[in-house]
Design a protein around this motif. Sequence first.
Motif, PDB file in Angstrom:
ATOM      1  N   ARG A 224       0.842  -1.211   0.000  1.00 52.53           N
ATOM      2  CA  ARG A 224       0.000   0.000   0.000  1.00 52.53           C
ATOM      3  C   ARG A 224       0.869   1.249   0.000  1.00 52.53           C
ATOM      4  O   ARG A 224       1.831   1.355   0.787  1.00 52.53           O
ATOM      5  CB  ARG A 224      -0.922   0.036   1.210  1.00 52.53           C
ATOM      6  N   ASN A 226       0.741   5.105   0.750  1.00 54.39           N
ATOM      7  CA  ASN A 226      -0.076   6.098   1.468  1.00 54.39           C
ATOM      8  C   ASN A 226       0.408   7.496   1.116  1.00 54.39           C
ATOM      9  O   ASN A 226       1.597   7.796   1.253  1.00 54.39           O
ATOM     10  CB  ASN A 226       0.057   5.891   2.984  1.00 54.39           C
ATOM     11  N   TYR A 228      -0.461  11.467   1.974  1.00 55.34           N
ATOM     12  CA  TYR A 228      -1.226  12.341   2.868  1.00 55.34           C
ATOM     13  C   TYR A 228      -1.003  13.802   2.449  1.00 55.34           C
ATOM     14  O   TYR A 228       0.026  14.389   2.754  1.00 55.34           O
ATOM     15  CB  TYR A 228      -0.758  12.160   4.309  1.00 55.34           C
ATOM     16  N   THR A 240      -4.600   8.406   8.974  1.00 59.78           N
ATOM     17  CA  THR A 240      -5.094   7.028   9.152  1.00 59.78           C
ATOM     18  C   THR A 240      -5.511   6.908  10.616  1.00 59.78           C
ATOM     19  O   THR A 240      -4.746   7.285  11.499  1.00 59.78           O
ATOM     20  CB  THR A 240      -3.989   6.001   8.820  1.00 59.78           C
ATOM     21  N   HIS A 243      -5.634   2.170  14.827  1.00 65.92           N
ATOM     22  CA  HIS A 243      -5.924   0.790  14.440  1.00 65.92           C
ATOM     23  C   HIS A 243      -4.753  -0.131  14.750  1.00 65.92           C
ATOM     24  O   HIS A 243      -3.625   0.310  14.952  1.00 65.92           O
ATOM     25  CB  HIS A 243      -6.228   0.723  12.938  1.00 65.92           C
ATOM     26  N   ASP A 245      -3.072  -3.299  12.610  1.00 65.53           N
ATOM     27  CA  ASP A 245      -3.183  -3.899  11.278  1.00 65.53           C
ATOM     28  C   ASP A 245      -3.737  -5.303  11.413  1.00 65.53           C
ATOM     29  O   ASP A 245      -3.214  -6.092  12.200  1.00 65.53           O
ATOM     30  CB  ASP A 245      -1.793  -3.950  10.612  1.00 65.53           C
ATOM     31  N   LEU A 252       7.059  -0.788   7.338  1.00 64.75           N
ATOM     32  CA  LEU A 252       6.665   0.557   6.918  1.00 64.75           C
ATOM     33  C   LEU A 252       7.887   1.450   6.733  1.00 64.75           C
ATOM     34  O   LEU A 252       8.780   1.490   7.585  1.00 64.75           O
ATOM     35  CB  LEU A 252       5.744   1.180   7.979  1.00 64.75           C
ATOM     36  N   LEU A 260       3.728   9.181  11.843  1.00 65.60           N
ATOM     37  CA  LEU A 260       3.353   7.889  12.441  1.00 65.60           C
ATOM     38  C   LEU A 260       3.382   8.025  13.963  1.00 65.60           C
ATOM     39  O   LEU A 260       4.330   8.563  14.529  1.00 65.60           O
ATOM     40  CB  LEU A 260       4.331   6.799  12.000  1.00 65.60           C
ATOM     41  N   HIS A 299      -1.638   1.928  16.365  1.00 65.35           N
ATOM     42  CA  HIS A 299      -0.947   3.080  15.774  1.00 65.35           C
ATOM     43  C   HIS A 299      -1.916   3.902  14.914  1.00 65.35           C
ATOM     44  O   HIS A 299      -3.059   3.496  14.681  1.00 65.35           O
ATOM     45  CB  HIS A 299       0.249   2.606  14.934  1.00 65.35           C
ATOM     46  N   ALA A 301      -1.841   7.654  11.939  1.00 70.62           N
ATOM     47  CA  ALA A 301      -1.004   8.622  11.210  1.00 70.62           C
ATOM     48  C   ALA A 301      -1.689   9.983  11.252  1.00 70.62           C
ATOM     49  O   ALA A 301      -2.896  10.094  10.984  1.00 70.62           O
ATOM     50  CB  ALA A 301      -0.817   8.166   9.766  1.00 70.62           C
ATOM     51  N   ARG A 309       2.947  14.119   3.141  1.00 67.84           N
ATOM     52  CA  ARG A 309       3.650  13.024   3.807  1.00 67.84           C
ATOM     53  C   ARG A 309       3.335  11.736   3.067  1.00 67.84           C
ATOM     54  O   ARG A 309       2.215  11.564   2.582  1.00 67.84           O
ATOM     55  CB  ARG A 309       3.235  12.902   5.285  1.00 67.84           C
ATOM     56  N   SER A 311       4.016   7.266   2.902  1.00 68.07           N
ATOM     57  CA  SER A 311       4.588   6.072   3.541  1.00 68.07           C
ATOM     58  C   SER A 311       4.345   4.867   2.639  1.00 68.07           C
ATOM     59  O   SER A 311       3.362   4.827   1.877  1.00 68.07           O
ATOM     60  CB  SER A 311       3.974   5.823   4.926  1.00 68.07           C
ATOM     61  N   ALA A 313       3.794   0.921   2.839  1.00 70.93           N
ATOM     62  CA  ALA A 313       3.439  -0.115   3.827  1.00 70.93           C
ATOM     63  C   ALA A 313       3.318  -1.460   3.119  1.00 70.93           C
ATOM     64  O   ALA A 313       2.496  -1.628   2.209  1.00 70.93           O
ATOM     65  CB  ALA A 313       2.126   0.235   4.519  1.00 70.93           C
ATOM     66  N   PHE A 315       2.270  -5.202   3.759  1.00 68.73           N
ATOM     67  CA  PHE A 315       1.531  -6.006   4.734  1.00 68.73           C
ATOM     68  C   PHE A 315       1.717  -7.484   4.405  1.00 68.73           C
ATOM     69  O   PHE A 315       1.165  -7.985   3.423  1.00 68.73           O
ATOM     70  CB  PHE A 315       0.035  -5.658   4.689  1.00 68.73           C
TER      71      PHE A 315
END
Length: 384
Positions: A224, A226, A228, A240, A243, A245, A252, A260, A299, A301, A309, A311, A313, A315
Amino acid sequence: MPIDCFPSNMTIMPPPPPPPEPLVFDASILQHQANLPSQFIWPDHEKPCLEPPELAIPPIDFGSFLTGDPLAVSKLAQQVNEACKKHGFFVIVNHGVDSKLIAKAHEGMNMFFGKQLSEKPVQRKIGEQYGYASSFTGRFSSKLPWKETLSFRYCADNQSSNIVQEYFLNVMGEEFKQFGKVYQEYCEAMNTLSLGIMELLGVSLGVGNEYFRDFFEGNDSIMRLNYYPPCQKPELTLGTGPHCDPTSLTILHQDHVSGLQVFVEEKWHSVTPDPEAFVVNIGDTFMALSNGIFKSCLHRAVVNNVTVRKSLAFFLCPKMDKVVKPPNTLVDYKNPRVYPDFTWLALSEFTQKHYRADMKTLDVFTTWLQQKNNCGGTKNASSC
Ligand SMILES: C=C1C[C@]23C[C@H]1CC[C@H]2[C@]1(C)CCC[C@@](C)(C(=O)O)[C@H]1[C@@H]3C(=O)O
Ligand SMILES: O=C(O)CCC(=O)C(=O)O
Ligand SMILES: [Fe+2]
């Protein structure tokens, strides 16, 4: 039927209003607006706190693990064990991933997300895990995240050796071909690193370095991106939301812009960006695999009013049909089973079709699963 045939006491209801047009998150416009649409304003108890404390945790030198030196491996395993028991994340350096590849992955995001909304592929459909999404306006109606995302699948098995490259070429188009090559190479590097970390986690839990490596050998993972955009009122929204994951392990890479935050010792802490490092966090699925010994990391964001910004990620997820259950050595009369057996497919579908992942996804999923099983597996657990 003529209007006067209606009995006088019948109230004729006006036609229902048309459904509201889903909000369009056009970052090039919204990022300049001082007034945020209400859907992006989060409840007071979830709004970001100003100036959170920075979390200074010693990065783990993964290079010494790669040397295979038994003393170094044992020391690292102890460090990882403490971090994963306490708050479910750690930072690694000397990870072996080419910094030029990471830079190309970030450049690719600038190019893609810098395009006009009209030039980006259509929004991903509800229930679909992959594709482009802008703040999930079609998926959620409130607490919208201030971000755009591009998610795609990475499979480690040989039959899918070019799955990322093919996605970019066939689904996104010829102009994204070079993009696809960069992210294919990036995902392969993430796969190698993930399996190495799985060896370390196996040693940390005393099940040996092969157990979890084998479990994730043929992983079916998610990458993913991200993005922002800056926000004029960053104190009102979240990039974000809070949550854990639902996946197994997240690797990340955040760029030089902080955002973060992890929830440890009862408060939110900012994780200081380090472009040379990866932040690695335990997800719900690995928490279940460890029989609750390692914690899934809470965590979120936050965004800012100055700059974009980004990132990356990765998963890590097992094959969809893999049964998630802890090794027998982690279960005994002192440590009974914490979660039931489940497949990653079931948890993944739960987060895409029934429940927006947050800090209690696994507990809600466990209850939902038990209700469904008690009803003999009918489609809608609440129907019984
Ligand atoms: C399996 C997944 C669902 C999400 C992407 C991956 C792992 C993290 C999940 C997510 C980021 C948790 C917060 C809510 C979410 C909706 C988001 O903000 O993107 C989640 C992702 C998703 O459901 O698309
Ligand atoms: O962008 C970040 O720093 C965190 C993103 C995240 O937690 C996620 O995509 O699951
Ligand atoms: Fe996350």
